[in-house]
Motif scaffolding. Structure first.
Motif, PDB file in Angstrom:
ATOM      1  N   PRO A 102      51.220  -5.256 -25.943  1.00  0.00           N
ATOM      2  CA  PRO A 102      51.996  -6.446 -26.297  1.00  0.00           C
ATOM      3  C   PRO A 102      52.162  -7.358 -25.088  1.00  0.00           C
ATOM      4  O   PRO A 102      52.064  -6.901 -23.933  1.00  0.00           O
ATOM      5  CB  PRO A 102      53.348  -5.862 -26.736  1.00  0.00           C
ATOM      6  CG  PRO A 102      53.081  -4.426 -27.051  1.00  0.00           C
ATOM      7  CD  PRO A 102      51.964  -4.014 -26.141  1.00  0.00           C
TER       8      PRO A 102
ATOM      9  N   THR B 144      49.445 -12.647 -28.793  1.00  0.00           N
ATOM     10  CA  THR B 144      49.920 -11.456 -29.497  1.00  0.00           C
ATOM     11  C   THR B 144      49.719 -10.206 -28.654  1.00  0.00           C
ATOM     12  O   THR B 144      50.350  -9.186 -28.897  1.00  0.00           O
ATOM     13  CB  THR B 144      49.191 -11.242 -30.834  1.00  0.00           C
ATOM     14  OG1 THR B 144      47.785 -11.194 -30.598  1.00  0.00           O
ATOM     15  CG2 THR B 144      49.499 -12.347 -31.813  1.00  0.00           C
ATOM     16  N   ALA B 145      48.811 -10.290 -27.666  1.00  0.00           N
ATOM     17  CA  ALA B 145      48.520  -9.096 -26.877  1.00  0.00           C
ATOM     18  C   ALA B 145      47.770  -9.483 -25.608  1.00  0.00           C
ATOM     19  O   ALA B 145      47.285 -10.610 -25.469  1.00  0.00           O
ATOM     20  CB  ALA B 145      47.677  -8.114 -27.700  1.00  0.00           C
TER      21      ALA B 145
ATOM     22  N   ASP C 268      47.473 -15.672 -30.417  1.00  0.00           N
ATOM     23  CA  ASP C 268      48.098 -15.580 -31.735  1.00  0.00           C
ATOM     24  C   ASP C 268      47.570 -16.729 -32.595  1.00  0.00           C
ATOM     25  O   ASP C 268      48.151 -17.812 -32.654  1.00  0.00           O
ATOM     26  CB  ASP C 268      49.620 -15.654 -31.596  1.00  0.00           C
ATOM     27  CG  ASP C 268      50.341 -15.384 -32.918  1.00  0.00           C
ATOM     28  OD1 ASP C 268      49.673 -15.355 -33.969  1.00  0.00           O
ATOM     29  OD2 ASP C 268      51.579 -15.219 -32.891  1.00  0.00           O
TER      30      ASP C 268
ATOM     31  N   ASP D 118      52.277  -7.723 -35.634  1.00  0.00           N
ATOM     32  CA  ASP D 118      52.502  -8.109 -34.240  1.00  0.00           C
ATOM     33  C   ASP D 118      52.751  -9.604 -34.076  1.00  0.00           C
ATOM     34  O   ASP D 118      53.192 -10.038 -33.011  1.00  0.00           O
ATOM     35  CB  ASP D 118      51.321  -7.686 -33.364  1.00  0.00           C
ATOM     36  CG  ASP D 118      50.032  -8.398 -33.740  1.00  0.00           C
ATOM     37  OD1 ASP D 118      49.796  -8.591 -34.944  1.00  0.00           O
ATOM     38  OD2 ASP D 118      49.258  -8.749 -32.837  1.00  0.00           O
TER      39      ASP D 118
ATOM     40  N   ASN E  25      56.854  -3.991 -34.825  1.00  0.00           N
ATOM     41  CA  ASN E  25      55.864  -4.935 -34.288  1.00  0.00           C
ATOM     42  C   ASN E  25      54.434  -4.413 -34.197  1.00  0.00           C
ATOM     43  O   ASN E  25      53.517  -5.193 -33.958  1.00  0.00           O
ATOM     44  CB  ASN E  25      56.293  -5.409 -32.893  1.00  0.00           C
ATOM     45  CG  ASN E  25      57.554  -6.242 -32.936  1.00  0.00           C
ATOM     46  OD1 ASN E  25      58.102  -6.523 -33.996  1.00  0.00           O
ATOM     47  ND2 ASN E  25      58.020  -6.639 -31.774  1.00  0.00           N
ATOM     48  N   ASP E  26      54.241  -3.105 -34.355  1.00  0.00           N
ATOM     49  CA  ASP E  26      52.879  -2.564 -34.310  1.00  0.00           C
ATOM     50  C   ASP E  26      52.870  -1.184 -34.951  1.00  0.00           C
ATOM     51  O   ASP E  26      53.910  -0.631 -35.307  1.00  0.00           O
ATOM     52  CB  ASP E  26      52.339  -2.511 -32.873  1.00  0.00           C
ATOM     53  CG  ASP E  26      53.199  -1.687 -31.934  1.00  0.00           C
ATOM     54  OD1 ASP E  26      53.451  -0.498 -32.240  1.00  0.00           O
ATOM     55  OD2 ASP E  26      53.621  -2.208 -30.880  1.00  0.00           O
TER      56      ASP E  26
ATOM     57  N   MET F 193      46.731  -4.912 -34.474  1.00  0.00           N
ATOM     58  CA  MET F 193      47.975  -4.794 -33.721  1.00  0.00           C
ATOM     59  C   MET F 193      47.721  -4.032 -32.439  1.00  0.00           C
ATOM     60  O   MET F 193      46.908  -3.099 -32.422  1.00  0.00           O
ATOM     61  CB  MET F 193      49.047  -4.071 -34.558  1.00  0.00           C
ATOM     62  CG  MET F 193      49.476  -4.819 -35.807  1.00  0.00           C
ATOM     63  SD  MET F 193      50.691  -3.903 -36.783  1.00  0.00           S
ATOM     64  CE  MET F 193      49.671  -2.571 -37.433  1.00  0.00           C
TER      65      MET F 193
END
Length: 309
Positions: A124, A136-137, A150, A188, A211-212, A243
């Motif tokens: 994350p 998002t990551a 994202d 996510d 969230n994941d 995610m």
């Protein structure tokens, strides 16, 4: 046809193994970005663009590709960076993608390569990144930071979706969901979580959010550690596929392998679509699949699932 089937078979080998293929690209500067290959239809040199009157400034124009008219979004500008200079647009690249039932192209300055990775290595964003960051990551490749954008947040700003359940559907909800157990929503993207929660609360459902997949599995293990069944705590799970740390396919596999969790109804709700995703859904044993995002379709499907329980 054989080539398509071979490609499906090859890619579905990643399913349930918590792996993904990441297409690496650049915008302005040396920073590397990534996008899941499953969302990419093709990559090509920027074609001739036609302008659209009164369009948003992030939309460079439209391209006519293989019989489709596709909007081309300056991805650099869309995430708050300076736009790609007009003089370099002809030598730039377009990543044609399919998200949320729509096809669009993202203008980027360079495309690097495809990396096969483990979702456990996709993390994350830093907690201090703030809500306005288009990530998002993040991950590291050869000690270099790669940011995963994202896209749902970008598309919600460039081409907003209707998020409200219509009155026609709401009129069907009377007493149908009253007193039912909560729904676990796993995604996510903050934008996607908000959209789904708004939809479900409109029809009277209580929502639990994680969230994941890793967070979701930890939650499910915790509520069933007393020996109870997950169905005693939740009406169903609605999970994204992409995610960080644990993807939706792996979450489904882990749940279906656990006696306390295997009877829980799990719907994969994803911006991924097409033959690859449907093959994967079948392989991991998900109970349902729905492409994002139609509030009416989601609301009606959740009511059907509850009626059948």
């Amino acid at each position: 046809m054989a080539g398509v089937l071979d490609s499906v078979n090859q890619r579905t080998q990643l399913v349930g193994q918590n792996r993904l293929e990441l297409l690496l690209f650049r915008l302005r500067g040396r920073q590397m970005y990534g996008i899941n290959v499953f969302k990419v239809k093709e990559v090509l040199q920027c074609p001739k663009l036609s302008s659209i009157p009164n369009s948003r400034t992030v939309v460079q124009g439209v391209a006519h590709i293989r019989g489709e008219t596709i909007p081309i979004i300056d991805l650099s500008m869309a995430i708050g960076l300076p736009g790609i200079p007009q003089e370099t647009v002809p030598t730039s690249f377009v990543i044609i993608t399919e998200y949320n039932r729509k096809t669009q192209g993202f203008l980027v300055t360079g495309v690097d390569r495809i990396m096969n990775m483990n979702w456990e290595d996709i993390l994350p964003p830093p907690k201090g990144a703030g809500k306005d960051v288009y990530l998002t990551a993040v991950t590291k490749i050869e000690d270099k930071l790669v940011e995963i954008i994202d896209v749902e947040k970008i598309l919600a700003e460039v081409s907003p979706l209707r998020e409200d359940v219509t009155d026609a559907v709401l009129s069907k909800t009377s007493e149908r969901v009253a007193g039912h157990l909560p729904v676990l929503v796993v995604d996510d993207s903050a934008v996607a979580r908000r959209q789904i929660e708004r939809c479900l609360t409109a029809i009277g459902m209580t929502v639990v959010i994680r969230n994941d997949g890793k967070q979701a599995l930890e939650y499910l293990k915790k509520v069933t550690e007393d020996g109870s069944n997950a169905c005693d705590h939740l009406a169903l799970v609605i999970s994204d596929v992409e995610m960080p740390e644990m993807d939706g396919y792996t979450l489904v596999s882990r749940c279906k392998d656990d006696p306390a969790l295997r009877d829980l109804f799990i719907m994969l709700h994803t911006s991924l679509s097409g033959v690859f995703n449907r093959a994967m859904v079948q392989k991991v044993g998900a109970d349902d699949f729905m492409a994002k995002f139609s509030p009416d379709e989601l609301a009606e499907r959740v009511m059907e699932i509850i009626d059948q329980a």
